[in-house]
Scaffold this motif. Structure first.
Motif, PDB file in Angstrom:
ATOM      1  N   ARG A   1       0.855  -1.181   0.000  1.00  0.00           N
ATOM      2  CA  ARG A   1       0.000   0.000   0.000  1.00  0.00           C
ATOM      3  C   ARG A   1       0.893   1.233   0.000  1.00  0.00           C
ATOM      4  O   ARG A   1       1.838   1.311   0.781  1.00  0.00           O
ATOM      5  N   GLU A   2       0.590   2.184  -0.870  1.00  0.00           N
ATOM      6  CA  GLU A   2       1.337   3.436  -0.909  1.00  0.00           C
ATOM      7  C   GLU A   2       0.370   4.589  -0.699  1.00  0.00           C
ATOM      8  O   GLU A   2      -0.682   4.645  -1.325  1.00  0.00           O
ATOM      9  N   MET A   3       0.742   5.478   0.213  1.00  0.00           N
ATOM     10  CA  MET A   3      -0.061   6.656   0.509  1.00  0.00           C
ATOM     11  C   MET A   3       0.789   7.881   0.218  1.00  0.00           C
ATOM     12  O   MET A   3       1.963   7.913   0.584  1.00  0.00           O
ATOM     13  N   GLN A   4       0.201   8.870  -0.456  1.00  0.00           N
ATOM     14  CA  GLN A   4       0.903  10.110  -0.798  1.00  0.00           C
ATOM     15  C   GLN A   4       0.002  11.286  -0.450  1.00  0.00           C
ATOM     16  O   GLN A   4      -1.215  11.187  -0.588  1.00  0.00           O
ATOM     17  N   ALA A   5       0.619  12.375  -0.037  1.00  0.00           N
ATOM     18  CA  ALA A   5      -0.150  13.591   0.234  1.00  0.00           C
ATOM     19  C   ALA A   5       0.724  14.812   0.002  1.00  0.00           C
ATOM     20  O   ALA A   5       1.939  14.766   0.216  1.00  0.00           O
ATOM     21  N   LEU A   6       0.071  15.892  -0.452  1.00  0.00           N
ATOM     22  CA  LEU A   6       0.778  17.141  -0.734  1.00  0.00           C
ATOM     23  C   LEU A   6       0.335  18.303   0.148  1.00  0.00           C
ATOM     24  O   LEU A   6       1.113  19.209   0.399  1.00  0.00           O
ATOM     25  N   ASP A   7      -0.924  18.277   0.589  1.00  0.00           N
ATOM     26  CA  ASP A   7      -1.408  19.408   1.385  1.00  0.00           C
ATOM     27  C   ASP A   7      -2.686  19.044   2.123  1.00  0.00           C
ATOM     28  O   ASP A   7      -3.224  17.953   1.957  1.00  0.00           O
ATOM     29  N   GLY A   8      -3.149  19.992   2.935  1.00  0.00           N
ATOM     30  CA  GLY A   8      -4.411  19.838   3.634  1.00  0.00           C
ATOM     31  C   GLY A   8      -4.415  18.749   4.696  1.00  0.00           C
ATOM     32  O   GLY A   8      -3.368  18.250   5.099  1.00  0.00           O
ATOM     33  N   PRO A   9      -5.608  18.369   5.148  1.00  0.00           N
ATOM     34  CA  PRO A   9      -5.721  17.335   6.185  1.00  0.00           C
ATOM     35  C   PRO A   9      -5.064  16.004   5.820  1.00  0.00           C
ATOM     36  O   PRO A   9      -4.443  15.379   6.686  1.00  0.00           O
ATOM     37  N   PRO A  10      -5.144  15.531   4.554  1.00  0.00           N
ATOM     38  CA  PRO A  10      -4.440  14.281   4.244  1.00  0.00           C
ATOM     39  C   PRO A  10      -2.927  14.392   4.497  1.00  0.00           C
ATOM     40  O   PRO A  10      -2.311  13.483   5.037  1.00  0.00           O
ATOM     41  N   TYR A  11      -2.351  15.551   4.122  1.00  0.00           N
ATOM     42  CA  TYR A  11      -0.918  15.745   4.368  1.00  0.00           C
ATOM     43  C   TYR A  11      -0.631  15.727   5.863  1.00  0.00           C
ATOM     44  O   TYR A  11       0.319  15.077   6.305  1.00  0.00           O
ATOM     45  N   GLU A  12      -1.426  16.436   6.638  1.00  0.00           N
ATOM     46  CA  GLU A  12      -1.181  16.519   8.087  1.00  0.00           C
ATOM     47  C   GLU A  12      -1.250  15.141   8.730  1.00  0.00           C
ATOM     48  O   GLU A  12      -0.417  14.802   9.574  1.00  0.00           O
ATOM     49  N   ARG A  13      -2.246  14.324   8.344  1.00  0.00           N
ATOM     50  CA  ARG A  13      -2.374  12.966   8.911  1.00  0.00           C
ATOM     51  C   ARG A  13      -1.177  12.103   8.533  1.00  0.00           C
ATOM     52  O   ARG A  13      -0.600  11.414   9.374  1.00  0.00           O
ATOM     53  N   LEU A  14      -0.818  12.110   7.263  1.00  0.00           N
ATOM     54  CA  LEU A  14       0.280  11.259   6.807  1.00  0.00           C
ATOM     55  C   LEU A  14       1.624  11.775   7.305  1.00  0.00           C
ATOM     56  O   LEU A  14       2.506  10.993   7.650  1.00  0.00           O
ATOM     57  N   ALA A  15       1.792  13.081   7.387  1.00  0.00           N
ATOM     58  CA  ALA A  15       3.037  13.655   7.900  1.00  0.00           C
ATOM     59  C   ALA A  15       3.232  13.298   9.370  1.00  0.00           C
ATOM     60  O   ALA A  15       4.356  13.044   9.803  1.00  0.00           O
ATOM     61  N   ALA A  16       2.155  13.262  10.153  1.00  0.00           N
ATOM     62  CA  ALA A  16       2.261  12.862  11.560  1.00  0.00           C
ATOM     63  C   ALA A  16       2.729  11.414  11.660  1.00  0.00           C
ATOM     64  O   ALA A  16       3.584  11.080  12.492  1.00  0.00           O
ATOM     65  N   LEU A  17       2.201  10.554  10.805  1.00  0.00           N
ATOM     66  CA  LEU A  17       2.640   9.154  10.776  1.00  0.00           C
ATOM     67  C   LEU A  17       4.108   9.077  10.375  1.00  0.00           C
ATOM     68  O   LEU A  17       4.902   8.362  10.999  1.00  0.00           O
ATOM     69  N   ALA A  18       4.497   9.829   9.353  1.00  0.00           N
ATOM     70  CA  ALA A  18       5.896   9.829   8.901  1.00  0.00           C
ATOM     71  C   ALA A  18       6.826  10.341   9.994  1.00  0.00           C
ATOM     72  O   ALA A  18       7.920   9.782  10.192  1.00  0.00           O
ATOM     73  N   ARG A  19       6.430  11.382  10.732  1.00  0.00           N
ATOM     74  CA  ARG A  19       7.255  11.898  11.830  1.00  0.00           C
ATOM     75  C   ARG A  19       7.497  10.817  12.885  1.00  0.00           C
ATOM     76  O   ARG A  19       8.610  10.667  13.380  1.00  0.00           O
ATOM     77  N   ALA A  20       6.457  10.068  13.218  1.00  0.00           N
ATOM     78  CA  ALA A  20       6.613   8.979  14.195  1.00  0.00           C
ATOM     79  C   ALA A  20       7.565   7.914  13.672  1.00  0.00           C
ATOM     80  O   ALA A  20       8.411   7.399  14.411  1.00  0.00           O
ATOM     81  N   LEU A  21       7.467   7.609  12.389  1.00  0.00           N
ATOM     82  CA  LEU A  21       8.361   6.604  11.803  1.00  0.00           C
ATOM     83  C   LEU A  21       9.806   7.111  11.762  1.00  0.00           C
ATOM     84  O   LEU A  21      10.739   6.359  12.053  1.00  0.00           O
ATOM     85  N   PHE A  22       9.994   8.383  11.414  1.00  0.00           N
ATOM     86  CA  PHE A  22      11.353   8.933  11.411  1.00  0.00           C
ATOM     87  C   PHE A  22      11.931   9.001  12.815  1.00  0.00           C
ATOM     88  O   PHE A  22      13.126   8.781  13.003  1.00  0.00           O
ATOM     89  N   GLU A  23      11.104   9.297  13.800  1.00  0.00           N
ATOM     90  CA  GLU A  23      11.585   9.304  15.185  1.00  0.00           C
ATOM     91  C   GLU A  23      12.061   7.916  15.579  1.00  0.00           C
ATOM     92  O   GLU A  23      13.092   7.763  16.233  1.00  0.00           O
ATOM     93  N   PHE A  24      11.334   6.889  15.179  1.00  0.00           N
ATOM     94  CA  PHE A  24      11.783   5.512  15.407  1.00  0.00           C
ATOM     95  C   PHE A  24      13.135   5.295  14.730  1.00  0.00           C
ATOM     96  O   PHE A  24      14.058   4.754  15.342  1.00  0.00           O
ATOM     97  N   CYS A  25      13.266   5.733  13.491  1.00  0.00           N
ATOM     98  CA  CYS A  25      14.520   5.544  12.741  1.00  0.00           C
ATOM     99  C   CYS A  25      15.688   6.271  13.395  1.00  0.00           C
ATOM    100  O   CYS A  25      16.813   5.778  13.371  1.00  0.00           O
ATOM    101  N   ARG A  26      15.429   7.433  13.972  1.00  0.00           N
ATOM    102  CA  ARG A  26      16.494   8.198  14.626  1.00  0.00           C
ATOM    103  C   ARG A  26      16.893   7.619  15.976  1.00  0.00           C
ATOM    104  O   ARG A  26      18.021   7.791  16.417  1.00  0.00           O
ATOM    105  N   SER A  27      15.942   6.991  16.670  1.00  0.00           N
ATOM    106  CA  SER A  27      16.189   6.635  18.070  1.00  0.00           C
ATOM    107  C   SER A  27      16.352   5.152  18.362  1.00  0.00           C
ATOM    108  O   SER A  27      16.899   4.800  19.405  1.00  0.00           O
ATOM    109  N   VAL A  28      15.892   4.272  17.487  1.00  0.00           N
ATOM    110  CA  VAL A  28      15.981   2.844  17.788  1.00  0.00           C
ATOM    111  C   VAL A  28      17.453   2.417  17.855  1.00  0.00           C
ATOM    112  O   VAL A  28      18.270   2.837  17.032  1.00  0.00           O
ATOM    113  N   PRO A  29      17.804   1.612  18.867  1.00  0.00           N
ATOM    114  CA  PRO A  29      19.178   1.097  18.908  1.00  0.00           C
ATOM    115  C   PRO A  29      19.456   0.209  17.691  1.00  0.00           C
ATOM    116  O   PRO A  29      18.607  -0.575  17.270  1.00  0.00           O
TER     117      PRO A  29
END
Length: 131
Positions: free
Chosen positions: A98-126
Protein backbone atom coordinates in the motif's frame (compact mmCIF):
# COMPACT_ATOMS: atom_id res chain seq x y z
CA UNK A 1 9.63 3.15 3.06
CA UNK A 2 9.08 6.79 4.03
CA UNK A 3 9.88 9.95 2.07
CA UNK A 4 9.19 13.56 2.98
CA UNK A 5 10.20 16.68 1.08
CA UNK A 6 9.72 20.34 2.00
CA UNK A 7 10.64 23.30 -0.15
CA UNK A 8 10.08 26.91 0.91
CA UNK A 9 10.09 28.23 -2.67
CA UNK A 10 10.76 27.33 -6.29
CA UNK A 11 14.42 28.37 -6.11
CA UNK A 12 15.32 26.67 -2.82
CA UNK A 13 16.87 23.27 -2.23
CA UNK A 14 14.36 20.86 -0.72
CA UNK A 15 14.80 19.35 2.73
CA UNK A 16 14.45 15.58 2.23
CA UNK A 17 14.04 12.74 4.71
CA UNK A 18 14.00 9.13 3.55
CA UNK A 19 14.03 5.82 5.36
CA UNK A 20 13.75 2.16 4.45
CA UNK A 21 12.93 -0.42 7.09
CA UNK A 22 12.93 -4.00 5.80
CA UNK A 23 12.45 -7.41 7.38
CA UNK A 24 13.59 -10.53 5.54
CA UNK A 25 14.33 -14.01 6.80
CA UNK A 26 14.24 -12.98 10.45
CA UNK A 27 16.52 -9.94 10.07
CA UNK A 28 15.36 -6.31 10.20
CA UNK A 29 17.52 -3.63 8.58
CA UNK A 30 17.23 0.15 8.61
CA UNK A 31 18.66 2.74 6.24
CA UNK A 32 17.73 6.39 6.84
CA UNK A 33 19.05 9.86 6.04
CA UNK A 34 17.93 13.47 6.00
CA UNK A 35 19.23 16.74 4.61
CA UNK A 36 19.23 18.89 1.51
CA UNK A 37 21.42 16.43 -0.40
CA UNK A 38 21.76 12.66 -0.03
CA UNK A 39 25.50 12.96 -0.78
CA UNK A 40 26.02 15.01 2.41
CA UNK A 41 23.08 14.36 4.77
CA UNK A 42 22.49 16.17 8.05
CA UNK A 43 22.01 12.77 9.68
CA UNK A 44 22.32 9.19 8.48
CA UNK A 45 21.82 5.78 10.10
CA UNK A 46 22.09 2.18 8.94
CA UNK A 47 22.14 -1.11 10.78
CA UNK A 48 20.16 -4.02 12.15
CA UNK A 49 17.07 -3.40 14.31
CA UNK A 50 15.97 -5.68 17.15
CA UNK A 51 13.03 -7.80 15.97
CA UNK A 52 10.92 -6.99 19.05
CA UNK A 53 11.29 -3.23 18.41
CA UNK A 54 10.28 -3.77 14.78
CA UNK A 55 7.21 -5.83 15.71
CA UNK A 56 6.14 -3.18 18.24
CA UNK A 57 6.47 -0.50 15.54
CA UNK A 58 4.43 -2.57 13.07
CA UNK A 59 1.74 -3.13 15.69
CA UNK A 60 1.52 0.62 16.31
CA UNK A 61 1.61 1.39 12.58
CA UNK A 62 -1.15 -1.06 11.67
CA UNK A 63 -3.39 0.43 14.39
CA UNK A 64 -2.84 4.01 13.17
CA UNK A 65 -6.06 5.55 11.83
CA UNK A 66 -4.08 7.17 8.98
CA UNK A 67 -3.84 3.71 7.39
CA UNK A 68 -7.56 2.97 7.64
CA UNK A 69 -9.80 3.27 4.61
CA UNK A 70 -9.03 4.61 1.19
CA UNK A 71 -6.32 7.20 0.64
CA UNK A 72 -7.12 10.01 -1.84
CA UNK A 73 -4.70 10.49 -4.73
CA UNK A 74 -2.92 13.85 -4.38
CA UNK A 75 -3.40 16.54 -7.02
CA UNK A 76 -0.34 18.62 -7.82
CA UNK A 77 -0.87 22.21 -8.92
CA UNK A 78 2.37 23.53 -10.47
CA UNK A 79 1.04 27.09 -10.24
CA UNK A 80 0.24 27.00 -6.54
CA UNK A 81 2.41 29.24 -4.35
CA UNK A 82 4.96 27.67 -2.00
CA UNK A 83 5.95 26.38 0.33
CA UNK A 84 5.75 22.94 -1.25
CA UNK A 85 5.80 19.72 0.70
CA UNK A 86 5.13 16.05 0.03
CA UNK A 87 5.01 12.86 2.03
CA UNK A 88 4.96 9.25 0.83
CA UNK A 89 4.62 6.15 3.01
CA UNK A 90 4.79 2.74 1.36
CA UNK A 91 3.95 -0.32 3.43
CA UNK A 92 4.61 -3.79 2.03
CA UNK A 93 3.89 -6.93 4.02
CA UNK A 94 4.36 -10.12 2.05
CA UNK A 95 2.62 -9.71 -1.30
CA UNK A 96 0.38 -6.89 -0.02
CA UNK A 97 1.57 -3.36 -0.69
CA UNK A 98 0.00 0.00 0.00
CA UNK A 99 1.34 3.44 -0.91
CA UNK A 100 -0.06 6.66 0.51
CA UNK A 101 0.90 10.11 -0.80
CA UNK A 102 -0.15 13.59 0.23
CA UNK A 103 0.78 17.14 -0.73
CA UNK A 104 -1.41 19.41 1.39
CA UNK A 105 -4.41 19.84 3.63
CA UNK A 106 -5.72 17.33 6.19
CA UNK A 107 -4.44 14.28 4.24
CA UNK A 108 -0.92 15.75 4.37
CA UNK A 109 -1.18 16.52 8.09
CA UNK A 110 -2.37 12.97 8.91
CA UNK A 111 0.28 11.26 6.81
CA UNK A 112 3.04 13.66 7.90
CA UNK A 113 2.26 12.86 11.56
CA UNK A 114 2.64 9.15 10.78
CA UNK A 115 5.90 9.83 8.90
CA UNK A 116 7.25 11.90 11.83
CA UNK A 117 6.61 8.98 14.20
CA UNK A 118 8.36 6.60 11.80
CA UNK A 119 11.35 8.93 11.41
CA UNK A 120 11.59 9.30 15.19
CA UNK A 121 11.78 5.51 15.41
CA UNK A 122 14.52 5.54 12.74
CA UNK A 123 16.49 8.20 14.63
CA UNK A 124 16.19 6.64 18.07
CA UNK A 125 15.98 2.84 17.79
CA UNK A 126 19.18 1.10 18.91
CA UNK A 127 21.05 -0.43 15.97
CA UNK A 128 23.58 -3.20 15.62
CA UNK A 129 26.10 -3.06 12.78
CA UNK A 130 25.00 -4.89 9.64
CA UNK A 131 27.10 -8.02 9.03
Amino acid sequence: MILTERRSGHETTPAVETARLAAREGRVTLQALAGPRSQSPDWERAGVVDTDAYVALLDRLLRDPALAGEWPAPRFDPNAPGPRRAVVVRLAIGEDEREMQALDGPPYERLAALARALFEFCRSVPLRPAP
